[in-house]
Design an enzyme around this catalytic site. Structure first.
Site, short mmCIF file in Angstrom:
data_model
loop_
_atom_site.label_atom_id
_atom_site.label_comp_id
_atom_site.label_asym_id
_atom_site.label_seq_id
_atom_site.Cartn_x
_atom_site.Cartn_y
_atom_site.Cartn_z
N HIS A 171 -22.18 7.68 28.25
CA HIS A 171 -22.67 7.02 27.03
C HIS A 171 -21.50 6.22 26.44
CE1 HIS A 171 -23.98 6.85 22.79
NE2 HIS A 171 -25.20 7.12 23.22
N ASP A 224 -18.80 16.09 26.94
CA ASP A 224 -19.77 15.49 26.03
C ASP A 224 -21.05 16.31 26.19
OD1 ASP A 224 -21.91 14.12 24.99
OD2 ASP A 224 -21.22 12.14 25.62
N GLN A 259 -26.26 16.00 25.42
CA GLN A 259 -27.55 16.20 26.09
C GLN A 259 -27.64 17.54 26.82
OE1 GLN A 259 -29.96 14.24 25.54
NE2 GLN A 259 -28.97 12.34 24.86
N LYS A 282 -29.81 16.26 17.88
CA LYS A 282 -30.42 16.36 19.21
C LYS A 282 -30.82 17.80 19.53
CE LYS A 282 -27.75 12.49 21.04
NZ LYS A 282 -28.69 11.37 21.20
N CYS A 334 -27.41 2.91 25.41
CA CYS A 334 -25.95 3.01 25.16
C CYS A 334 -25.20 3.40 26.43
CB CYS A 334 -25.64 4.00 24.05
SG CYS A 334 -26.27 3.50 22.45
N1 PMP Z 1 -23.19 11.18 24.35
C1 PMP Z 1 -24.41 11.27 24.89
C2 PMP Z 1 -24.56 11.74 26.31
C3 PMP Z 1 -25.53 10.93 24.13
O1 PMP Z 1 -26.74 11.00 24.67
C4 PMP Z 1 -25.35 10.51 22.80
C5 PMP Z 1 -26.53 10.12 21.93
N2 PMP Z 1 -27.46 9.30 22.54
C6 PMP Z 1 -24.06 10.45 22.29
C7 PMP Z 1 -23.01 10.79 23.09
C8 PMP Z 1 -23.80 10.02 20.88
O2 PMP Z 1 -24.35 10.89 19.98
P1 PMP Z 1 -24.34 10.58 18.41
O3 PMP Z 1 -24.96 9.21 18.29
O4 PMP Z 1 -25.20 11.64 17.83
O5 PMP Z 1 -22.94 10.62 17.96
#
Ligand code: PMP
Length: 424
Positions: free
Chosen positions: A133, A210, A213, A236, A375
């Site tokens: 991401h 990270d 997910q 999430k 993203c």
């Molecule tokens: N890493 C991953 C794998 C994600 O899926 C996401 C959210 N889509 C993020 C980071 C970022 O999370 P946040 O926008 O809640 O900071």
């Protein structure tokens, strides 16, 4: 399959939980029951979490860590109780290792700034993967630009798995940090986290997971993983927006300089200098997200009640069914590994129909999915597509909802079928 496991697979009924989620009863575009398949972007919240928010504001709200009056004490107790819930949920050794942040993005930026600036020099290497991401790419690119460190990436196979044999060449004395998603937010790929972390440690690098997910969907034990840092987002995993967690090993966090400067993160302040406070306050400058943190505690209670193993098993069933159902729709291509190797995230493209059109037409049927690059632009570039449609599940989704997705895609395909020219 042992009978015990069979019984628990059979007995998981999302309906037992759906009643706790008021929003899942919504009707879309007049008469379409909502089918919410955008959980990788953000999950929904059960009544218990919403009630926690109202209860705190109605009965226990004050700023934390400052007051000596009863309400301040109440808020303090609840805020710190939430930290303890997070600690136990992640299997961390100490409360000092749990930092409340704004989310995964906030946590990774904290590490890139505070650990990265202190530990990286020109020529050092940061190892990421091709499936990250942007939150786990950009902070490291910024760090590389500040320090002269070099970025490297674990490549993906064509079916979206990490090519671990590349580690032989990618890991070395220059590698200082390996940062990777335990589960890809596009492909659903489950990274072999424990192995990557072990290999990182073998060359003396630290490892950041990270967990955006993975933590909401599978049991996570930071002690067993032996990761050095792990970042997650509350929204999430049934919690509110604006709250996240950074786990870090105590000795690493203790050695890092603070991130933001302000109230609560200090021991002493003079007109021209300050001394930082103790963990975890050192990384929680200013008024923290008090009510969201307490509500995250309620979300964790709820998840513990459902059971992470049961959640993972149910989502696996949904994913297997999604592959079957989508596999029957001509022109659909699913990206990423086989269902057995992935979490409940199914991204796909359709011949001749743009991902945004697919998502818009599904929305007319009440089905909420996401379309775009999610993203993860470099990941999409790797596979030569600019956008995918993503259906992502949580434990409250049903097999019937997955069937509905398949039926809606069949109809949609017919709408876009090229018409034969009629001779005039
Ligand atoms: N890493 C991953 C794998 C994600 O899926 C996401 C959210 N889509 C993020 C980071 C970022 O999370 P946040 O926008 O809640 O900071």
């Amino acid at each position: 399959m042992p009978p015990g496991i069979l019984r628990s697979v059979m007995s998981f009924d999302p309906e037992n939980y759906r009643k706790d989620f008021p929003i899942l009863g919504r009707v879309i575009h007049g008469d379409r029951p909502l089918v919410y398949l955008d959980n990788a972007a953000s999950t929904q919240r059960p009544r218990q979490v919403l009630e926690s928010i109202v209860d705190t504001y109605e009965n226990h709200y004050a700023n934390v860590h400052r007051g000596i009056h009863q309400l301040a004490q109440d808020a303090d107790d609840r805020y710190e109780a939430a930290r303890e819930k997070v600690r136990a949920f992640l299997g961390a050794a100490a409360l000092e290792e749990i930092i409340f942040t704004s989310g995964t993005t906030g946590g990774i930026n904290l590490v890139a700034r505070c650990w990265g600036d202190a530990n990286l020099r020109e020529g050092d290497e940061i190892l990421l993967t091709e499936m990250e991401h942007h939150s786990n790419l950009v902070p490291w690119q910024q760090l590389a630009a500040r320090t002269g460190a070099v970025l490297r990436h674990i490549p993906l196979t064509d079916d979206g798995r990490l090519q671990l044999d590349a580690l032989e060449e990618l890991l070395g004395k220059k590698t200082k940090i390996v940062a990777f998603a335990a589960v890809s937010n596009v492909l659903g790929t489950i990274a072999p986290a424990k192995e990557i972390i072990r290999r990182a440690h073998e060359v003396g690098a630290v490892a950041l997971v990270d967990g955006a997910q993975s933590v909401p969907h599978q049991k996570t034990d930071v002690a067993e993983l032996d990761c050095d840092f792990l970042a997650l987002s509350g929204h999430k995993m049934l919690g509110p927006t604006g709250i996240g967690v950074l786990y870090g090993k105590r000795e690493l966090l203790a050695a890092m300089p603070p991130f933001l400067g302000g109230g609560s993160m200090i021991k002493e302040v003079h007109l021209d200098h300050f001394s930082p406070g103790e963990l975890p306050g050192k990384f929680e400058a200013g008024t923290p997200p008090i009510v969201p943190a307490i509500a995250l505690g309620a979300a964790i209670d709820y998840l513990a009640g459902v059971g992470l193993e049961a959640i993972q098993r149910h989502e696996r069933q949904l994913t297997i069914r999604a592959h079957e159902v989508l596999g029957r729709v001509a022109g659909v291509r699913i990206w990423g590994p086989a269902p057995e190797r992935k979490a409940g995230i199914v991204s796909f493209t359709m011949d001749r129909i743009h991902a945004h059109d697919v998502a818009q037409l599904l929305d007319r049927q009440g089905i909420a999915v996401r379309a775009g690059h999610h993203c993860a632009m470099p990941l999409h570039a790797r596979f030569g597509v600019s956008a995918t449609v993503r259906a992502s599940f949580y434990f409250y989704n049903t097999l019937e909802e997955v069937e509905k997705l398949g039926e809606a895609l069949e109809q949609l395909k017919d709408v876009f079928r090229p018409r034969k020219k009629v001779a005039k």
